[in-house]
Design a protein around this motif. Structure first.
Motif, PDB file in Angstrom:
ATOM      1  N   MET A   1      53.517  67.267  51.383  1.00  0.00           N
ATOM      2  CA  MET A   1      53.343  66.354  50.256  1.00  0.00           C
ATOM      3  C   MET A   1      52.625  65.086  50.699  1.00  0.00           C
ATOM      4  O   MET A   1      51.733  64.578  49.996  1.00  0.00           O
ATOM      5  N   GLU A   2      52.985  64.547  51.853  1.00  0.00           N
ATOM      6  CA  GLU A   2      52.352  63.322  52.324  1.00  0.00           C
ATOM      7  C   GLU A   2      50.885  63.557  52.666  1.00  0.00           C
ATOM      8  O   GLU A   2      50.043  62.673  52.491  1.00  0.00           O
ATOM      9  N   GLY A   3      50.569  64.753  53.131  1.00  0.00           N
ATOM     10  CA  GLY A   3      49.161  65.103  53.333  1.00  0.00           C
ATOM     11  C   GLY A   3      48.419  65.155  52.013  1.00  0.00           C
ATOM     12  O   GLY A   3      47.267  64.702  51.906  1.00  0.00           O
ATOM     13  N   MET A   4      49.080  65.672  50.984  1.00  0.00           N
ATOM     14  CA  MET A   4      48.484  65.708  49.647  1.00  0.00           C
ATOM     15  C   MET A   4      48.264  64.292  49.120  1.00  0.00           C
ATOM     16  O   MET A   4      47.248  64.008  48.480  1.00  0.00           O
ATOM     17  N   LEU A   5      49.230  63.400  49.380  1.00  0.00           N
ATOM     18  CA  LEU A   5      49.080  62.011  48.933  1.00  0.00           C
ATOM     19  C   LEU A   5      47.839  61.363  49.540  1.00  0.00           C
ATOM     20  O   LEU A   5      47.201  60.514  48.919  1.00  0.00           O
ATOM     21  N   GLN A   6      47.507  61.770  50.759  1.00  0.00           N
ATOM     22  CA  GLN A   6      46.341  61.226  51.443  1.00  0.00           C
ATOM     23  C   GLN A   6      45.048  61.912  51.027  1.00  0.00           C
ATOM     24  O   GLN A   6      43.981  61.556  51.510  1.00  0.00           O
ATOM     25  N   GLY A   7      45.178  62.891  50.128  1.00  0.00           N
ATOM     26  CA  GLY A   7      43.993  63.581  49.633  1.00  0.00           C
ATOM     27  C   GLY A   7      43.410  64.600  50.601  1.00  0.00           C
ATOM     28  O   GLY A   7      42.243  64.986  50.491  1.00  0.00           O
ATOM     29  N   LYS A   8      44.209  65.052  51.544  1.00  0.00           N
ATOM     30  CA  LYS A   8      43.715  65.999  52.544  1.00  0.00           C
ATOM     31  C   LYS A   8      43.617  67.413  51.971  1.00  0.00           C
ATOM     32  O   LYS A   8      44.449  67.818  51.162  1.00  0.00           O
ATOM     33  N   LEU A   9      42.618  68.141  52.406  1.00  0.00           N
ATOM     34  CA  LEU A   9      42.475  69.544  52.038  1.00  0.00           C
ATOM     35  C   LEU A   9      43.528  70.371  52.768  1.00  0.00           C
ATOM     36  O   LEU A   9      44.048  69.966  53.815  1.00  0.00           O
ATOM     37  N   ASN A  10      43.804  71.570  52.232  1.00  0.00           N
ATOM     38  CA  ASN A  10      44.806  72.434  52.853  1.00  0.00           C
ATOM     39  C   ASN A  10      44.490  72.715  54.318  1.00  0.00           C
ATOM     40  O   ASN A  10      45.366  72.687  55.177  1.00  0.00           O
ATOM     41  N   LYS A  11      43.209  72.978  54.608  1.00  0.00           N
ATOM     42  CA  LYS A  11      42.853  73.327  55.985  1.00  0.00           C
ATOM     43  C   LYS A  11      43.032  72.147  56.938  1.00  0.00           C
ATOM     44  O   LYS A  11      43.361  72.331  58.117  1.00  0.00           O
ATOM     45  N   VAL A  12      42.862  70.925  56.414  1.00  0.00           N
ATOM     46  CA  VAL A  12      43.079  69.735  57.247  1.00  0.00           C
ATOM     47  C   VAL A  12      44.564  69.540  57.516  1.00  0.00           C
ATOM     48  O   VAL A  12      44.986  69.250  58.645  1.00  0.00           O
ATOM     49  N   ILE A  13      45.381  69.722  56.468  1.00  0.00           N
ATOM     50  CA  ILE A  13      46.836  69.619  56.648  1.00  0.00           C
ATOM     51  C   ILE A  13      47.308  70.690  57.624  1.00  0.00           C
ATOM     52  O   ILE A  13      48.135  70.416  58.511  1.00  0.00           O
ATOM     53  N   ALA A  14      46.773  71.890  57.493  1.00  0.00           N
ATOM     54  CA  ALA A  14      47.149  72.998  58.380  1.00  0.00           C
ATOM     55  C   ALA A  14      46.812  72.656  59.828  1.00  0.00           C
ATOM     56  O   ALA A  14      47.623  72.889  60.746  1.00  0.00           O
ATOM     57  N   HIS A  15      45.637  72.073  60.038  1.00  0.00           N
ATOM     58  CA  HIS A  15      45.227  71.689  61.393  1.00  0.00           C
ATOM     59  C   HIS A  15      46.141  70.598  61.945  1.00  0.00           C
ATOM     60  O   HIS A  15      46.592  70.666  63.099  1.00  0.00           O
ATOM     61  N   ASP A  16      46.434  69.597  61.120  1.00  0.00           N
ATOM     62  CA  ASP A  16      47.274  68.484  61.566  1.00  0.00           C
ATOM     63  C   ASP A  16      48.671  68.957  61.962  1.00  0.00           C
ATOM     64  O   ASP A  16      49.280  68.415  62.902  1.00  0.00           O
ATOM     65  N   LEU A  17      49.202  69.930  61.218  1.00  0.00           N
ATOM     66  CA  LEU A  17      50.583  70.380  61.441  1.00  0.00           C
ATOM     67  C   LEU A  17      50.656  71.644  62.298  1.00  0.00           C
ATOM     68  O   LEU A  17      51.759  72.146  62.553  1.00  0.00           O
ATOM     69  N   ASP A  18      49.477  72.147  62.683  1.00  0.00           N
ATOM     70  CA  ASP A  18      49.397  73.357  63.516  1.00  0.00           C
ATOM     71  C   ASP A  18      50.092  74.544  62.854  1.00  0.00           C
ATOM     72  O   ASP A  18      50.908  75.243  63.459  1.00  0.00           O
ATOM     73  N   ILE A  19      49.775  74.726  61.562  1.00  0.00           N
ATOM     74  CA  ILE A  19      50.265  75.885  60.818  1.00  0.00           C
ATOM     75  C   ILE A  19      49.082  76.504  60.083  1.00  0.00           C
ATOM     76  O   ILE A  19      47.986  75.934  60.058  1.00  0.00           O
ATOM     77  N   SER A  20      49.304  77.662  59.467  1.00  0.00           N
ATOM     78  CA  SER A  20      48.208  78.338  58.774  1.00  0.00           C
ATOM     79  C   SER A  20      47.943  77.710  57.410  1.00  0.00           C
ATOM     80  O   SER A  20      48.849  77.112  56.813  1.00  0.00           O
ATOM     81  N   ALA A  21      46.727  77.869  56.939  1.00  0.00           N
ATOM     82  CA  ALA A  21      46.382  77.354  55.612  1.00  0.00           C
ATOM     83  C   ALA A  21      47.216  78.049  54.542  1.00  0.00           C
ATOM     84  O   ALA A  21      47.575  77.435  53.527  1.00  0.00           O
ATOM     85  N   ARG A  22      47.526  79.326  54.772  1.00  0.00           N
ATOM     86  CA  ARG A  22      48.350  80.056  53.809  1.00  0.00           C
ATOM     87  C   ARG A  22      49.747  79.444  53.725  1.00  0.00           C
ATOM     88  O   ARG A  22      50.315  79.316  52.633  1.00  0.00           O
ATOM     89  N   THR A  23      50.306  79.047  54.852  1.00  0.00           N
ATOM     90  CA  THR A  23      51.622  78.406  54.864  1.00  0.00           C
ATOM     91  C   THR A  23      51.577  77.093  54.097  1.00  0.00           C
ATOM     92  O   THR A  23      52.506  76.761  53.343  1.00  0.00           O
ATOM     93  N   VAL A  24      50.487  76.351  54.262  1.00  0.00           N
ATOM     94  CA  VAL A  24      50.326  75.109  53.518  1.00  0.00           C
ATOM     95  C   VAL A  24      50.317  75.379  52.023  1.00  0.00           C
ATOM     96  O   VAL A  24      50.954  74.668  51.242  1.00  0.00           O
TER      97      VAL A  24
END
Length: 206
Positions: free
Chosen positions: A149-172
């Motif tokens: 959610m906090e990644g979404m608040l920052q306007g990040k794309l799913n793939k960016v959030i996935a990279h930041d958290l070291d998880i898959s885009a599908r998990t995001v």
């Protein structure tokens, strides 16, 4: 608790006249001759509008307002005074008063100010209840969902959030859908509006 006008004036003639005016307009009125009686009556759950004389026994109207705020009583306030001056009016408004009326005032002017106060009180309480509900829903998010959610608040794309958290885009994507569902948000924009309205995240992006 039903909304009410809380009128404090130590002049019985003024108190009775103002109460009669307000009651004639269909408003419920509680009257008090001195500040302590009001302080003994109201609490943070009290709803309505305060009409306070500036010059009162025990403490003046501005000191009474401070005492009310210290007790988390936050109803809108209309000050009235028979001895008003510009500095006093400025102090009243700076203290958070909705308005300052000098006696004698026209009946329709006081009625308008009081109606505005009631409307403002309803608005504040509705939005406070909405924010409290969003806060409750935020508490239902898992730590991972909160990160998404906090990644979404920052306007990040799913793939960016996935990279930041070291998880898959599908998990995001899965967590993102859970966030929207738990917060009862129609879409990401609705979610951002809701979350940033809370005290918890109001200044989060500053």
């Amino acid at each position: 608790m039903a909304e009410q006008i809380y009128l404090v004036d130590d002049d019985p003639d003024v108190r009775d006249a103002v109460a009669f005016l307000l009651e004639s307009d269909g408003l419920a009125v509680a009257t008090f001759a001195e500040p302590q009686a009001l302080l003994d009556r109201v609490d943070p759950g009290s709803r309505g509008c305060l009409v306070l004389d500036v010059r009162l026994p025990q403490m003046d109207g501005l000191e009474l307002l401070d005492a009310l705020r210290a007790r988390s009583v936050d109803m809108p306030v209309v000050f009235i005074s028979g001895h008003g001056d510009i500095p006093m009016a400025v102090r009243a408004v700076q203290a958070g008063a909705l308005d300052f009326l000098e006696k004698p005032f026209r009946d329709e002017v006081l009625l308008e100010k009081v109606r505005n106060g009631l409307e403002l009180d309803r608005y504040r309480r509705d939005h406070h209840a909405e924010r409290a509900e969003v806060e409750r829903r935020l508490d239902e998010l898992t730590p991972r969902e909160t990160e998404i959610m906090e990644g979404m608040l920052q306007g990040k794309l799913n793939k960016v959030i996935a990279h930041d958290l070291d998880i898959s885009a599908r998990t995001v994507e899965v967590h993102r859908a859970n966030v929207l569902e738990k917060l009862h948000a129609r879409n990401s924009s609705d979610m951002v509006r809701m979350v940033l309205s809370t005290d918890r995240y109001r200044d989060w992006l500053l």
